[in-house]
Design an enzyme around this catalytic site. Structure first.
Site, PDB file in Angstrom:
ATOM      1  N   GLY A 152      -5.771   5.361  -2.276  1.00 47.15           N
ATOM      2  CA  GLY A 152      -5.038   6.598  -2.539  1.00 47.15           C
ATOM      3  C   GLY A 152      -4.546   6.673  -3.971  1.00 47.15           C
ATOM      4  O   GLY A 152      -5.171   6.143  -4.897  1.00 47.15           O
ATOM      5  N   THR A 170       5.215   9.485  -3.148  1.00 47.08           N
ATOM      6  CA  THR A 170       4.750   9.025  -1.845  1.00 47.08           C
ATOM      7  C   THR A 170       4.206  10.249  -1.116  1.00 47.08           C
ATOM      8  O   THR A 170       4.571  11.371  -1.433  1.00 47.08           O
ATOM      9  CB  THR A 170       5.893   8.386  -1.025  1.00 47.08           C
ATOM     10  OG1 THR A 170       6.938   9.354  -0.851  1.00 47.08           O
ATOM     11  CG2 THR A 170       6.486   7.179  -1.727  1.00 47.08           C
ATOM     12  N   GLY A 171       3.325  10.021  -0.171  1.00 46.87           N
ATOM     13  CA  GLY A 171       2.732  11.156   0.548  1.00 46.87           C
ATOM     14  C   GLY A 171       1.224  11.142   0.414  1.00 46.87           C
ATOM     15  O   GLY A 171       0.637  10.125   0.021  1.00 46.87           O
ATOM     16  N   THR A 188       4.276   3.716   1.481  1.00 47.00           N
ATOM     17  CA  THR A 188       4.534   3.644   0.044  1.00 47.00           C
ATOM     18  C   THR A 188       6.010   3.491  -0.328  1.00 47.00           C
ATOM     19  O   THR A 188       6.884   4.122   0.250  1.00 47.00           O
ATOM     20  CB  THR A 188       4.015   4.898  -0.704  1.00 47.00           C
ATOM     21  OG1 THR A 188       2.711   5.201  -0.250  1.00 47.00           O
ATOM     22  CG2 THR A 188       3.995   4.682  -2.196  1.00 47.00           C
TER      23      THR A 188
END
Ligand code: GLY
Length: 373
Positions: free
Chosen positions: A251, A272-273, A221
């Site tokens: 996601g 992000t993550g 990302t």
């Protein structure tokens, strides 16, 4: 950076610049964040990869976006052109061309964009064959009455607009890493889906520990948000998603309020993550809402990290300290040009570009140690 701006070109932000600030509601002690008029200091913020990759050119994503913003381009056009550099760069295997593929070895991409002044957004998910999903997401916002196009529909839409559709977006690196993953998780040995999921996660972590994948590339990302001198704010998030995901898994990145949110009166936030954690908490929306209530971007994101932590209760997602065993990173700017990057743990970086050029900073961690501790 081609369009370096002299500090004197900017009116200092804040009350001294004559900016009219909204009155905080009763009980709010922090400075209000909503600005209703005035002039603003252009700024671009992105995840760390926004100041790392140049795809053989001369500018990183934040430099490109900033030079376009200060050159008068629309802010959304600028941030999308910025992340296009990372999407196209085969060296970044978390985004666009060469992003880590799904469990079947197919690169499926997600992205969304949001235009603050126009209050419009667009997204694509599980898109195959197009190197620059952020550009397709922008066209969903520009050309349709919809927000999100998925899978083959998104690809057909892109084809219709003249985007090149490729049979395979893998690079040598992404294919080699997928083959390595496949070699390690021969599914015929794992008949119980629960065991298989745990094993797949273990393999992912092993590959990170062995240095085969960077930890912040597991979920990949790039998020990039910008503000121009008129105070117009736009953002984009784009990703190849969780490495080796179940085909079709989507996601947080293309979902408004999760991977990205922009309110032109307040600011922008992206993440992000681990997308699932973000989706359960509508993180980007909450961060922007926190800033609306007067919080500094950093405080708004620290609050979000704690909220995601409270929402993480499954044992398989907790480390020995009872904290999440995964990382999340958030990036935000507000209308006053304040910015920050906050993560659960001391991991990764974020980048900005302003009149002083591009800089990369370490994320501000909320918890000590590592996600695995
Ligand atoms: N944050 C990217 C993803 O979970 O797909």
């Amino acid at each position: 950076m081609s369009a370096r701006i002299n500090r004197r070109d900017f009116v200092v932000t804040g009350a001294a610049a004559g900016i009219s600030l909204a009155i905080p509601s009763k009980g709010e002690s922090q400075a209000p964040a909503v600005i209703t008029r005035g002039e603003f200091r252009p700024l671009v913020i992105a995840s760390g990869n926004g100041n790392r990759f140049k795809n053989g050119g001369t500018q990183t994503a934040v430099e490109k976006a900033f030079s376009m913003i200060t050159g008068g381009s629309d802010v959304l056009d600028a941030v999308v052109a910025g992340v296009n550099i990372v999407e196209l760069d085969p060296l970044d295997y978390s985004v666009g061309y060469g992003g880590l593929p799904n469990a079947e070895g197919v690169v499926q991409l997600d992205s969304c964009v949001m235009h603050g002044p126009r209050k419009r957004a667009g997204g694509v998910c599980a898109l195959e064959g197009v190197r620059t999903p952020a550009s397709v997401a922008k066209e969903v916002a520009n050309q349709t009455d919809h927000h999100l196009l998925a899978g083959k529909g998104a690809q057909d839409f892109a084809r219709g607009l003249g985007f090149t559709i490729e049979a395979d977006l893998n690079t040598e690196t992404s294919r080699r890493l997928w083959l390595e993953w496949k070699r390690r998780v021969d599914p015929s040995h794992y008949l119980d889906p629960k065991d298989r999921a745990a094993f797949e996660e273990k393999v992912r972590r092993e590959m990170v520990a062995e240095g085969l994948i960077e930890s912040d590339h597991v979920y990949g990302t790039i998020n990039c948000d910008g503000i121009n001198a008129k105070g117009e704010i736009c953002g984009v998030t784009t990703t190849s998603g969780l490495s080796w995901k179940i085909p079709g898994r989507v996601g947080d990145s293309p979902i408004l309020g999760a991977g990205l949110y922009v309110d032109n009166d307040v600011g922008a936030a992206g993440s992000t993550g681990r997308g699932e954690a973000n989706l359960y908490s509508c993180a980007s929306y909450v961060i922007v809402d926190n800033m609306r209530k007067g919080m500094h971007p950093k405080d708004a994101m620290v609050d979000m990290c704690k909220r995601v932590t409270r929402n993480t209760i499954e044992k398989r997602l907790l480390n020995s300290r009872g904290l999440p065993n995964f990382d999340m990173s958030y990036y935000a700017i507000d209308k006053q040009g304040r910015y920050a990057g906050v993560s659960f743990y001391d991991n990764g970086s974020y980048a900005i570009c302003n009149e002083n050029g591009a800089q990369t900073f370490k994320m501000d961690p909320v918890y000590p140690g590592k996600s695995s501790d």
